[in-house]
Design a protein around this motif. Structure first.
Motif, PDB file in Angstrom:
ATOM      1  N   UNK A 226      44.413  36.463 101.771  1.00 35.58           N
ATOM      2  CA  UNK A 226      45.241  37.173 101.704  1.00 35.58           C
ATOM      3  C   UNK A 226      45.976  35.890 100.172  1.00 35.58           C
ATOM      4  N   UNK A 227      46.194  36.580  99.487  1.00 34.08           N
ATOM      5  CA  UNK A 227      47.281  36.391  98.398  1.00 34.08           C
ATOM      6  C   UNK A 227      47.951  36.931  97.876  1.00 34.08           C
ATOM      7  N   UNK A 228      49.084  36.865  98.043  1.00 30.02           N
ATOM      8  CA  UNK A 228      50.774  37.553  97.552  1.00 30.02           C
ATOM      9  C   UNK A 228      51.248  37.144  96.354  1.00 30.02           C
ATOM     10  N   UNK A 229      51.258  38.031  95.773  1.00 28.14           N
ATOM     11  CA  UNK A 229      51.777  37.996  94.108  1.00 28.14           C
ATOM     12  C   UNK A 229      53.085  37.463  93.884  1.00 28.14           C
ATOM     13  N   UNK A 230      53.809  37.409  93.497  1.00 30.34           N
ATOM     14  CA  UNK A 230      55.711  37.341  93.944  1.00 30.34           C
ATOM     15  C   UNK A 230      56.000  37.542  92.347  1.00 30.34           C
ATOM     16  N   UNK A 231      57.049  38.783  92.323  1.00 34.67           N
ATOM     17  CA  UNK A 231      57.823  38.677  91.370  1.00 34.67           C
ATOM     18  C   UNK A 231      57.647  38.281  90.372  1.00 34.67           C
ATOM     19  N   UNK A 232      57.915  37.937  89.265  1.00 30.37           N
ATOM     20  CA  UNK A 232      58.552  37.461  87.839  1.00 30.37           C
ATOM     21  C   UNK A 232      60.261  37.416  88.143  1.00 30.37           C
ATOM     22  N   UNK A 233      61.060  38.335  88.821  1.00 32.42           N
ATOM     23  CA  UNK A 233      62.377  38.059  89.016  1.00 32.42           C
ATOM     24  C   UNK A 233      63.022  38.533  90.160  1.00 32.42           C
ATOM     25  N   UNK A 292      51.848  34.070  84.039  1.00 37.69           N
ATOM     26  CA  UNK A 292      51.161  35.298  84.120  1.00 37.69           C
ATOM     27  C   UNK A 292      52.141  36.390  83.761  1.00 37.69           C
ATOM     28  N   UNK A 293      53.612  35.600  82.700  1.00 39.90           N
ATOM     29  CA  UNK A 293      54.158  36.646  82.109  1.00 39.90           C
ATOM     30  C   UNK A 293      54.278  36.921  80.866  1.00 39.90           C
ATOM     31  N   UNK A 294      54.735  38.017  80.065  1.00 38.63           N
ATOM     32  CA  UNK A 294      54.222  38.401  79.108  1.00 38.63           C
ATOM     33  C   UNK A 294      54.794  37.803  77.673  1.00 38.63           C
ATOM     34  N   UNK A 295      54.179  37.576  76.338  1.00 41.04           N
ATOM     35  CA  UNK A 295      54.517  35.848  75.417  1.00 41.04           C
ATOM     36  C   UNK A 295      56.351  37.393  75.362  1.00 41.04           C
ATOM     37  N   UNK A 298      59.984  38.911  78.769  1.00 39.75           N
ATOM     38  CA  UNK A 298      59.815  40.796  79.136  1.00 39.75           C
ATOM     39  C   UNK A 298      59.225  40.669  81.145  1.00 39.75           C
ATOM     40  N   UNK A 299      60.318  40.890  81.576  1.00 36.93           N
ATOM     41  CA  UNK A 299      59.853  40.635  83.001  1.00 36.93           C
ATOM     42  C   UNK A 299      58.018  41.695  83.765  1.00 36.93           C
ATOM     43  N   UNK A 300      57.254  41.564  83.017  1.00 34.91           N
ATOM     44  CA  UNK A 300      55.809  42.259  82.324  1.00 34.91           C
ATOM     45  C   UNK A 300      55.073  41.481  82.737  1.00 34.91           C
TER      46      UNK A 300
END
Length: 321
Positions: A226-233, A292-295, A298-300
Motif C-alpha cells: 500500500x502506497x499513500x500519496x500525500x497532497x501538495x498542500x 511531483x508538483x507541476x513546474x 500550482x497545487x497540481x
C-alpha cells in the motif's frame, strides 16, 4: 514508463486527486483499476442522484476521463466526458459524461457493466469501479474553536458540505453505516500488487474508502503493498491548517490496523521531514520524497513526475534524487 513486468495496481479516491494518480499510473501499467467514492451529493452528480436514484456518476466520470490515452481518440472522448452544458434550463451545468453513464445504467441495469461499456468506448487504459453498490452519505463530527471560547462540536452532513467545512474534523461516518461494497472492487484489491491511496480531498474522497467494511477488510487482508500519496498542500475547507503529518495521523485514526508500505510526498508540501518519516515509520512505511508538483508551482501533480515517483516506489528506490 512501463515497468518490465507491469504490476496490477488499484487506485482509491475520487475527483481531481484520483484523476492525478490515474493520469500517472496509466503511463506505467495496463493492469489498472480505479475504485471510486460514491458519496457526491453536489452539482450535476447530486441532481442526477436525487432525481433518478442512482450512484452519483461524477467521480466515476473523472476517473474514466483520466484513463483515456493521449491520442486524438482519447483526448476527444475525454473532452466529451468532461463537457458541461451551459443553458438557462435544466441541462445547465450537467456533464455530458454523467448523462452517458446514467443512460447506460438504465439501458443495461448493471452499474459495473455500464462503466465497462463506457471504458470500452473510450479505449480506457484500465477499469473504473464504485467503492460501494449504493449511494452513500458522508457525516463528519466537526470541532470549531473561536478565540476565547470553548470548542463547540457539530455534525456536518453531506460530502459537498464536509469538503468545505471550516472546522477540525474529528470523526467520519457513512450512511448507511454498513454499505455493500462493490464485489469487483473488493476482488481487485485482494488481487493487486499495489494499492495507491490518495491524493485527494482527504476526508471526503480518500478516507471514506476505509469506512466500507468489506473494502476495509480487503485492504487489511490483501497481500498487495500500500502506497499513500500525500497532497501538495492543505485544502481550503476540510484539511485547512493540517500538516502532512496530520494527514497521516488522520488516516491512522480511521484505520489504526492498516499496514502501509510507502508514503509519497513532495518536499515542498512537508513542514518537518523527520516528523513525517517517524509518522510513516509508525505505520510500517518508508517515506519517499520526490518533486511531483507541476513546474508552474500550482497545487497540481505533474503526470510524468508522479509516474516516475510511483516507479521508484514500486521498485523500492527510496534514495534521494
Amino acid at each position: 514508463m512501463a515497468l518490465d513486468a507491469a504490476p496490477a495496481v488499484v487506485a482509491l479516491g475520487g475527483g481531481h486527486g484520483l484523476y492525478a494518480s490515474l493520469s500517472a499510473l496509466r503511463l506505467m501499467s495496463d493492469q489498472l483499476t480505479a475504485v471510486v467514492t460514491v458519496a457526491d451529493d453536489g452539482g450535476s452528480s447530486g441532481r442526477l442522484r436525487k432525481e433518478l436514484d442512482v450512484l452519483p456518476p461524477g467521480d466515476l466520470r473523472m476517473a474514466l476521463a483520466a484513463l483515456c490515452d493521449d491520442s486524438e481518440w482519447g483526448r476527444t472522448w475525454s473532452d466529451l466526458l468532461q463537457h458541461r452544458f451551459v443553458s438557462a434550463g435544466s441541462l445547465d451545468n450537467h456533464a455530458m459524461g454523467n448523462l452517458m453513464i446514467v443512460a447506460l445504467w438504465e439501458l443495461l441495469g448493471d452499474t459495473v457493466q455500464g462503466l465497462d461499456w463506457v471504458g470500452r468506448l473510450l479505449g480506457a487504459r484500465g477499469r473504473v469501479l464504485p467503492m460501494a453498490s449504493v449511494p452513500l452519505v458522508v457525516e463528519a463530527d466537526v470541532r470549531r474553536e473561536a478565540p476565547g471560547e470553548r470548542a463547540a462540536g457539530e455534525t456536518v452532513v453531506g460530502q459537498s458540505r464536509v469538503a468545505v467545512t471550516d472546522g477540525r474534523i474529528e470523526q467520519l461516518r457513512l450512511v448507511p453505516a454498513d454499505p455493500p461494497a462493490c464485489p469487483e472492487a473488493v476482488e481487485a484489491v485482494r488481487a493487486a500488487d499495489w494499492v495507491v491511496l490518495g491524493p485527494g480531498s482527504w476526508y471526503s474522497s480518500v478516507l471514506v474508502h476505509l469506512l466500507v467494511p468489506e473494502l476495509a477488510a480487503a485492504l487489511h487482508d490483501t497481500d498487495a503493498k500500500i502506497c499513500v500519496t500525500l497532497n501538495l498542500g492543505a485544502e481550503r475547507g476540510e484539511t485547512h491548517g493540517l500538516s502532512a503529518t496530520d494527514h497521516l495521523e488522520a488516516l491512522h485514526k480511521h484505520a489504526p490496523g492498516l499496514r502501509v508500505d510507502a508514503v509519497l510526498a513532495d518536499p515542498s508540501a512537508v513542514e518537518d521531514t523527520s516528523e513525517l518519516a517517524a509518522a510513516a515509520g509508525s505505520m510500517g512505511a518508508r517515506l519517499l520524497m520526490r518533486q511531483v508538483r507541476r513546474g508552474d508551482a500550482s497545487d497540481r501533480h505533474d503526470p510524468l513526475r508522479l509516474a516516475a515517483a510511483y516507479r521508484d516506489v514500486f521498485e523500492g528506490v527510496y534514495g534521494d534524487v
